[in-house]
Enzyme design. Structure first.
Site, mmCIF file in Angstrom:
data_model
loop_
_atom_site.group_PDB
_atom_site.id
_atom_site.type_symbol
_atom_site.label_atom_id
_atom_site.label_comp_id
_atom_site.label_asym_id
_atom_site.label_seq_id
_atom_site.Cartn_x
_atom_site.Cartn_y
_atom_site.Cartn_z
ATOM 1 N N SER A 131 0.873 -1.173 0.000
ATOM 2 C CA SER A 131 0.000 0.000 0.000
ATOM 3 C C SER A 131 0.904 1.216 0.000
ATOM 4 O O SER A 131 2.090 1.103 0.360
ATOM 5 C CB SER A 131 -0.832 -0.008 1.294
ATOM 6 O OG SER A 131 -1.486 1.228 1.475
ATOM 7 N N TYR A 144 -2.143 -1.307 11.082
ATOM 8 C CA TYR A 144 -2.208 -1.506 9.618
ATOM 9 C C TYR A 144 -0.884 -1.097 8.972
ATOM 10 O O TYR A 144 -0.313 -1.836 8.182
ATOM 11 C CB TYR A 144 -3.374 -0.695 9.016
ATOM 12 C CG TYR A 144 -3.465 -0.862 7.515
ATOM 13 C CD1 TYR A 144 -3.808 -2.093 6.949
ATOM 14 C CD2 TYR A 144 -3.195 0.192 6.647
ATOM 15 C CE1 TYR A 144 -3.879 -2.254 5.561
ATOM 16 C CE2 TYR A 144 -3.271 0.032 5.266
ATOM 17 C CZ TYR A 144 -3.612 -1.194 4.731
ATOM 18 O OH TYR A 144 -3.681 -1.361 3.371
HETATM 19 N N1 LIG Z 1 -8.695 -0.342 -1.187
HETATM 20 C C1 LIG Z 1 -7.644 0.441 -0.959
HETATM 21 O O1 LIG Z 1 -7.766 1.676 -0.970
HETATM 22 C C2 LIG Z 1 -6.289 -0.170 -0.719
HETATM 23 C C3 LIG Z 1 -5.188 0.699 -0.711
HETATM 24 C C4 LIG Z 1 -3.922 0.172 -0.500
HETATM 25 C C5 LIG Z 1 -3.759 -1.166 -0.302
HETATM 26 N N2 LIG Z 1 -4.833 -2.002 -0.303
HETATM 27 C C6 LIG Z 1 -4.586 -3.426 -0.080
HETATM 28 O O2 LIG Z 1 -5.112 -4.169 -1.155
HETATM 29 C C7 LIG Z 1 -5.407 -5.499 -0.728
HETATM 30 C C8 LIG Z 1 -6.788 -5.901 -1.215
HETATM 31 O O3 LIG Z 1 -7.747 -5.105 -0.564
HETATM 32 P P1 LIG Z 1 -9.072 -4.542 -1.261
HETATM 33 O O4 LIG Z 1 -8.951 -3.074 -1.255
HETATM 34 O O5 LIG Z 1 -9.354 -5.262 -2.513
HETATM 35 O O6 LIG Z 1 -10.109 -4.894 -0.089
HETATM 36 P P2 LIG Z 1 -11.397 -5.863 -0.024
HETATM 37 O O7 LIG Z 1 -12.359 -5.511 -1.093
HETATM 38 O O8 LIG Z 1 -11.844 -5.778 1.396
HETATM 39 O O9 LIG Z 1 -10.788 -7.305 -0.315
HETATM 40 C C9 LIG Z 1 -9.972 -7.960 0.635
HETATM 41 C C10 LIG Z 1 -9.828 -9.419 0.281
HETATM 42 O O10 LIG Z 1 -8.992 -10.032 1.282
HETATM 43 C C11 LIG Z 1 -9.606 -11.220 1.682
HETATM 44 N N3 LIG Z 1 -9.287 -11.594 3.074
HETATM 45 C C12 LIG Z 1 -9.434 -10.867 4.196
HETATM 46 N N4 LIG Z 1 -9.095 -11.611 5.259
HETATM 47 C C13 LIG Z 1 -8.730 -12.827 4.784
HETATM 48 C C14 LIG Z 1 -8.287 -14.051 5.376
HETATM 49 N N5 LIG Z 1 -8.126 -14.213 6.704
HETATM 50 N N6 LIG Z 1 -7.999 -15.114 4.565
HETATM 51 C C15 LIG Z 1 -8.151 -15.005 3.234
HETATM 52 N N7 LIG Z 1 -8.552 -13.885 2.610
HETATM 53 C C16 LIG Z 1 -8.857 -12.817 3.396
HETATM 54 C C17 LIG Z 1 -11.092 -11.015 1.526
HETATM 55 O O11 LIG Z 1 -11.719 -12.263 1.251
HETATM 56 P P3 LIG Z 1 -12.579 -13.126 2.289
HETATM 57 O O12 LIG Z 1 -13.122 -12.174 3.315
HETATM 58 O O13 LIG Z 1 -13.621 -13.755 1.428
HETATM 59 O O14 LIG Z 1 -11.615 -14.110 2.818
HETATM 60 C C18 LIG Z 1 -11.150 -10.138 0.280
HETATM 61 O O15 LIG Z 1 -11.225 -10.955 -0.885
HETATM 62 C C19 LIG Z 1 -5.237 -5.501 0.791
HETATM 63 O O16 LIG Z 1 -3.985 -6.071 1.127
HETATM 64 C C20 LIG Z 1 -5.258 -4.015 1.134
HETATM 65 O O17 LIG Z 1 -4.568 -3.740 2.330
HETATM 66 C C21 LIG Z 1 -6.099 -1.526 -0.513
#
Ligand SMILES: NC(=O)c1ccc[n+]([C@@H]2O[C@H](COP(=O)([O-])OP(=O)(O)OC[C@H]3O[C@@H](n4cnc5c(N)ncnc54)[C@H](OP(=O)(O)O)[C@@H]3O)[C@@H](O)[C@H]2O)c1
Length: 271
Positions: A131, A144
């Site tokens: 991130s 985080y």
């Molecule tokens: N959105 C942003 O602005 C942003 C910015 C920077 C970085 N990121 C990073 O991008 C990545 C993806 O996030 P996203 O934004 O796409 O969020 P999201 O829509 O909440 O998706 C998160 C994914 O992680 C999975 N997950 C959570 N806990 C888990 C566990 N214990 N085991 C397996 N899977 C798990 C969830 O699937 P299940 O709940 O079905 O398991 C879901 O598919 C993360 O690492 C996040 O920190 C996001």
């Protein structure tokens, strides 16, 4: 056909990445806990795996299945993650440990399970979704940010360690992306610290998060991940999505105190 394993594929960046890798011709294994949320991916011909990155046997079985069925893993996209927010005083250490289990140790365990197969093949690519939060920091986000700073350092060490085996490691640094992430982070923040000494900061930080309405679509990051997977000589880091480049630039050129002032100013402005 090249084979990719994508974690956190039931939503957001992971889901979009599974789709784009599939379109790019990969055999894609999409992994997450909520398998029913991946029915749409399955309908497109993407293989779906139930995987909890905090449960060892779940990861062992998942990787075993990919290797048994597809015979190889060319690309691992470590994307599963969430934002545990709240004041350090208020976040129970069990929650802090769980945050590390998901964002760091799950990613690390999958590296352990996948890299022997990549070493044997003499090639492979590991894409770790960090991130901009792996370079910058916010109040009430200590856990985080700690996990994402850890992903950054872990990935740099790993890149050197795996280089002799033809395996490359790439870090992705998304800015604001429209996914379930923001809602989960704000919910954690309010639940943990909404009512006590930090309530004012919670209100202000929630204001910053409300800017997520201007965030980028997950496909922006999925496209970058495909590029990182395909490039003959990938960059070590790719920053993309709303605010990513200017924010990282500001962090690079400003002193800690100046960056503190910039962030606190933004919190006051959006409160
Ligand atoms: N959105 C942003 O602005 C942003 C910015 C920077 C970085 N990121 C990073 O991008 C990545 C993806 O996030 P996203 O934004 O796409 O969020 P999201 O829509 O909440 O998706 C998160 C994914 O992680 C999975 N997950 C959570 N806990 C888990 C566990 N214990 N085991 C397996 N899977 C798990 C969830 O699937 P299940 O709940 O079905 O398991 C879901 O598919 C993360 O690492 C996040 O920190 C996001």
């Amino acid at each position: 056909m090249k084979v990719a394993l994508v974690t956190g594929a039931s939503s957001g960046i992971g889901e979009a990445t599974a789709v784009e890798l599939h379109k790019a011709g990969y055999t894609v294994y999409a992994a997450a806990r909520r398998v029913q949320r991946m029915e749409g991916l399955a309908a497109q011909g993407i293989r779906v795996l139930e995987m909890d990155v905090t449960r060892d046997e779940s990861m062992v079985e998942g990787v075993k299945q990919v290797v048994a069925e597809a015979g190889r893993i060319d690309v691992l996209v470590n994307n599963a993650g969430y934002g545990s927010y709240g004041a350090v005083e208020d976040v129970p250490l069990d929650e802090a440990r769980y945050q590390f289990e998901v964002n760091v140790f799950g990613l690390a365990r999958l590296v352990q399970l996948v890299s022997p197969h990549m070493r044997e093949a003499g090639r492979g690519r590991i894409v770790n979704v960090s991130s901009i939060g792996g370079r910058i920091y916010e109040p009430l986000g200590a856990w985080y940010h700690s996990t994402k700073f850890a992903v950054e350092g872990f990935s740099d060490s790993l890149r050197l360690e795996l280089k002799p085996f033809g395996i490359d490691v790439v870090v992705i640094q998304p800015g604001g992306i429209k996914t379930e992430w923001g809602g989960i982070a704000v919910e954690n923040l309010r639940k943990t610290s909404g009512g006590g000494a930090y309530a004012g900061q919670v209100r202000q930080l929630s204001g910053v998060f409300s800017q997520m309405g201007r965030a980028s679509e997950p496909k922006v990051i999925a496209d970058v991940i495909v590029k990182a997977a395909e490039a003959r000589r990938p960059r070590t880091r790719y920053a993309a999505g709303f605010g990513a480049r200017p924010i990282l630039f500001a962090r690079r050129v400003l002193s800690d105190r100046a960056f503190d002032a910039l962030f606190l100013g933004a919190m006051r402005r959006f409160a």
